[in-house]
Design a protein around this motif. Structure first.
Motif, PDB file in Angstrom:
ATOM      1  N   UNK A   1      43.302 -66.565  35.673  1.00 26.42           N
ATOM      2  CA  UNK A   1      42.427 -65.999  36.695  1.00 26.42           C
ATOM      3  C   UNK A   1      42.036 -64.580  36.331  1.00 26.42           C
ATOM      4  N   UNK A   2      40.740 -64.266  36.448  1.00 24.50           N
ATOM      5  CA  UNK A   2      40.289 -62.883  36.401  1.00 24.50           C
ATOM      6  C   UNK A   2      40.068 -62.434  37.839  1.00 24.50           C
ATOM      7  N   UNK A   3      40.978 -61.625  38.395  1.00 24.50           N
ATOM      8  CA  UNK A   3      40.822 -61.179  39.780  1.00 24.50           C
ATOM      9  C   UNK A   3      39.598 -60.286  39.954  1.00 24.50           C
ATOM     10  N   UNK A   4      39.055 -60.269  41.139  1.00 19.39           N
ATOM     11  CA  UNK A   4      37.994 -59.318  41.449  1.00 19.39           C
ATOM     12  C   UNK A   4      38.544 -57.914  41.240  1.00 19.39           C
ATOM     13  N   UNK A   5      37.870 -57.054  40.481  1.00 24.17           N
ATOM     14  CA  UNK A   5      38.371 -55.698  40.254  1.00 24.17           C
ATOM     15  C   UNK A   5      38.648 -54.995  41.587  1.00 24.17           C
ATOM     16  N   UNK A   6      39.794 -54.327  41.710  1.00 25.07           N
ATOM     17  CA  UNK A   6      40.184 -53.730  42.995  1.00 25.07           C
ATOM     18  C   UNK A   6      39.186 -52.729  43.552  1.00 25.07           C
ATOM     19  N   UNK A   7      38.565 -51.913  42.661  1.00 28.41           N
ATOM     20  CA  UNK A   7      37.597 -50.931  43.160  1.00 28.41           C
ATOM     21  C   UNK A   7      36.429 -51.631  43.828  1.00 28.41           C
ATOM     22  N   UNK A   8      36.083 -52.795  43.309  1.00 23.80           N
ATOM     23  CA  UNK A   8      34.931 -53.525  43.815  1.00 23.80           C
ATOM     24  C   UNK A   8      35.279 -54.326  45.060  1.00 23.80           C
TER      25      UNK A   8
ATOM     26  N   UNK B   1      18.097 -53.207  44.142  1.00 23.50           N
ATOM     27  CA  UNK B   1      17.305 -53.021  45.353  1.00 23.50           C
ATOM     28  C   UNK B   1      17.176 -54.292  46.164  1.00 23.50           C
ATOM     29  N   UNK B   2      17.338 -55.449  45.515  1.00 21.92           N
ATOM     30  CA  UNK B   2      17.237 -56.701  46.261  1.00 21.92           C
ATOM     31  C   UNK B   2      18.461 -56.953  47.128  1.00 21.92           C
ATOM     32  N   UNK B   3      19.487 -56.089  46.978  1.00 22.40           N
ATOM     33  CA  UNK B   3      20.687 -56.242  47.777  1.00 22.40           C
ATOM     34  C   UNK B   3      21.541 -57.425  47.380  1.00 22.40           C
ATOM     35  N   UNK B   4      21.236 -58.018  46.240  1.00 20.25           N
ATOM     36  CA  UNK B   4      21.918 -59.244  45.823  1.00 20.25           C
ATOM     37  C   UNK B   4      22.621 -59.088  44.485  1.00 20.25           C
ATOM     38  N   UNK B   5      21.863 -58.647  43.471  1.00 18.72           N
ATOM     39  CA  UNK B   5      22.394 -58.672  42.116  1.00 18.72           C
ATOM     40  C   UNK B   5      23.079 -57.365  41.722  1.00 18.72           C
ATOM     41  N   UNK B   6      24.159 -57.466  40.936  1.00 19.99           N
ATOM     42  CA  UNK B   6      24.853 -56.265  40.462  1.00 19.99           C
ATOM     43  C   UNK B   6      23.916 -55.399  39.626  1.00 19.99           C
ATOM     44  N   UNK B   7      23.994 -54.080  39.819  1.00 20.95           N
ATOM     45  CA  UNK B   7      23.145 -53.193  39.037  1.00 20.95           C
ATOM     46  C   UNK B   7      23.821 -52.823  37.720  1.00 20.95           C
ATOM     47  N   UNK B   8      23.186 -51.944  36.964  1.00 17.86           N
ATOM     48  CA  UNK B   8      23.719 -51.574  35.657  1.00 17.86           C
ATOM     49  C   UNK B   8      25.091 -50.927  35.771  1.00 17.86           C
ATOM     50  N   UNK B   9      25.294 -50.105  36.803  1.00 21.57           N
ATOM     51  CA  UNK B   9      26.576 -49.430  36.966  1.00 21.57           C
ATOM     52  C   UNK B   9      27.721 -50.408  37.185  1.00 21.57           C
ATOM     53  N   UNK B  10      27.423 -51.560  37.771  1.00 20.04           N
ATOM     54  CA  UNK B  10      28.474 -52.536  38.062  1.00 20.04           C
ATOM     55  C   UNK B  10      28.948 -53.284  36.827  1.00 20.04           C
ATOM     56  N   UNK B  11      28.123 -53.323  35.802  1.00 22.61           N
ATOM     57  CA  UNK B  11      28.428 -54.171  34.649  1.00 22.61           C
ATOM     58  C   UNK B  11      29.724 -53.787  33.947  1.00 22.61           C
ATOM     59  N   UNK B  12      30.013 -52.492  33.853  1.00 23.86           N
ATOM     60  CA  UNK B  12      31.215 -52.060  33.148  1.00 23.86           C
ATOM     61  C   UNK B  12      32.485 -52.495  33.883  1.00 23.86           C
ATOM     62  N   UNK B  13      32.436 -52.506  35.190  1.00 19.73           N
ATOM     63  CA  UNK B  13      33.598 -52.950  35.962  1.00 19.73           C
ATOM     64  C   UNK B  13      33.859 -54.439  35.736  1.00 19.73           C
ATOM     65  N   UNK B  14      32.782 -55.197  35.731  1.00 21.22           N
ATOM     66  CA  UNK B  14      32.920 -56.629  35.480  1.00 21.22           C
ATOM     67  C   UNK B  14      33.462 -56.848  34.072  1.00 21.22           C
ATOM     68  N   UNK B  15      32.892 -56.122  33.118  1.00 21.81           N
ATOM     69  CA  UNK B  15      33.322 -56.266  31.722  1.00 21.81           C
ATOM     70  C   UNK B  15      34.788 -55.905  31.558  1.00 21.81           C
TER      71      UNK B  15
ATOM     72  N   UNK C   1      29.787 -43.897  42.032  1.00 16.90           N
ATOM     73  CA  UNK C   1      29.763 -45.215  42.652  1.00 16.90           C
ATOM     74  C   UNK C   1      31.011 -45.990  42.275  1.00 16.90           C
ATOM     75  N   UNK C   2      32.170 -45.480  42.610  1.00 20.23           N
ATOM     76  CA  UNK C   2      33.405 -46.168  42.254  1.00 20.23           C
ATOM     77  C   UNK C   2      33.824 -47.162  43.321  1.00 20.23           C
ATOM     78  N   UNK C   3      32.954 -47.400  44.277  1.00 12.18           N
ATOM     79  CA  UNK C   3      33.216 -48.413  45.271  1.00 12.18           C
ATOM     80  C   UNK C   3      32.073 -49.395  45.209  1.00 12.18           C
ATOM     81  N   UNK C   4      32.375 -50.678  45.383  1.00 10.54           N
ATOM     82  CA  UNK C   4      31.345 -51.687  45.325  1.00 10.54           C
ATOM     83  C   UNK C   4      31.935 -52.982  44.868  1.00 10.54           C
ATOM     84  N   UNK C   5      31.135 -54.037  44.796  1.00 13.62           N
ATOM     85  CA  UNK C   5      31.668 -55.314  44.390  1.00 13.62           C
ATOM     86  C   UNK C   5      30.612 -56.169  43.736  1.00 13.62           C
ATOM     87  N   UNK C   6      30.985 -56.830  42.667  1.00 20.14           N
ATOM     88  CA  UNK C   6      30.098 -57.799  42.064  1.00 20.14           C
ATOM     89  C   UNK C   6      30.471 -59.177  42.555  1.00 20.14           C
ATOM     90  N   UNK C   7      31.713 -59.306  43.044  1.00 17.42           N
ATOM     91  CA  UNK C   7      32.244 -60.618  43.307  1.00 17.42           C
ATOM     92  C   UNK C   7      31.468 -61.413  44.336  1.00 17.42           C
TER      93      UNK C   7
END
Length: 235
Positions: free
Chosen positions: A149-156, A179-193, A225-231
């Motif tokens: 399992x890859x858990x959802x990153x805690x910050x997110x 801006x669509x309120x749906x898809x992760x932006x560029x800043x979120x990608x590193x957390x997912x990675x 932006x150290x708070x947020x979620x891609x999950x």
């Protein structure tokens, strides 16, 4: 439809790698709306290449776990064709978000994910499940199937407005979405990675260079932006 083996590069180049990762996901997996080369899988690919690990992306926007599970035999055949050239293969499943979005019952989502994981493990290949929302679905499926399992990153995960309801998409902070309120932006990608790399490295016993994914390297867009979620971002 599930894409065939070798979609992102020549089969000869992929075969030269000792190991391979295949991501099967939805539009989160495609990094929709993110500039080319800056998605989380691009980061993962660049970090794994020195270890002789190839990375392919079989993701398509709109994919649902239930839909892909209905194609499990075809998926299994495609995976087998890849194992022929690279026996040590890890399939990463990033599915279930759209199922939640469209109101599929949690039990049905779990059954679909289990079908996919068991189909992969029967080949046999390694299986890794990305936690889309920390509502217990993926965690329970991983426990029952033996998938990593890859858990959802805690910050997110901290940006999700609780209490979380199993099988439902929660409201999430907009700091890491487009801006669509749906898809992760560029800043979120590193957390997912970072989370995916940690899980992959654990699976293969590799040393993860945390410094190469430090927050200091993030885009200006993500400095504060150290708070947020891609999950929970789905489509």
């Amino acid at each position: 439809a599930v894409c065939g083996c070798g979609r992102l590069g020549s089969l000869a180049a992929v075969a030269a790698m000792a190991r391979r990762v295949i991501l099967l996901g939805d539009s989160i997996g495609t990094s929709q709306g993110v500039p080319s080369g800056r998605g989380f899988l691009d980061i993962v690919r660049s970090r794994l290449k020195p270890h002789g690990i190839a990375v392919e992306n079989w993701s398509n926007g709109g994919q649902m776990a239930m839909t892909i599970a209905q194609q499990a035999p075809n998926l299994q055949k495609k995976i087998k064709s890849c194992v022929a050239s690279t026996p040590d293969l890890l399939v990463v499943f990033e599915l279930g978000g759209n199922d939640r979005l469209f109101g599929i019952p949690p039990k049905s989502i779990e059954e679909a994910l289990e079908t996919l994981i068991f189909a992969a493990k029967a080949v046999p290949v390694r299986a890794l499940l990305m936690e889309v929302i920390p509502d217990g679905i993926e965690r329970d499926v991983a426990e029952r199937t033996g998938a990593r399992l890859m858990p959802t990153p805690p910050q997110m995960a901290a940006a999700m407005r609780g209490p979380l309801v199993r099988g439902r998409v929660p409201d999430v902070s907009y700091e890491f979405v487009q801006e669509d309120g749906i898809h992760p932006n560029t800043a979120a990608q590193r957390h997912i990675a970072r989370g995916l790399l940690a899980a992959i490295c654990d699976e293969w016993g590799l040393a993860l260079d945390e410094a190469s994914l430090s927050d200091d390297d993030d885009d200006d867009e993500g400095k504060n932006c150290m708070r947020g979620n891609f999950g929970c971002v789905v489509l």
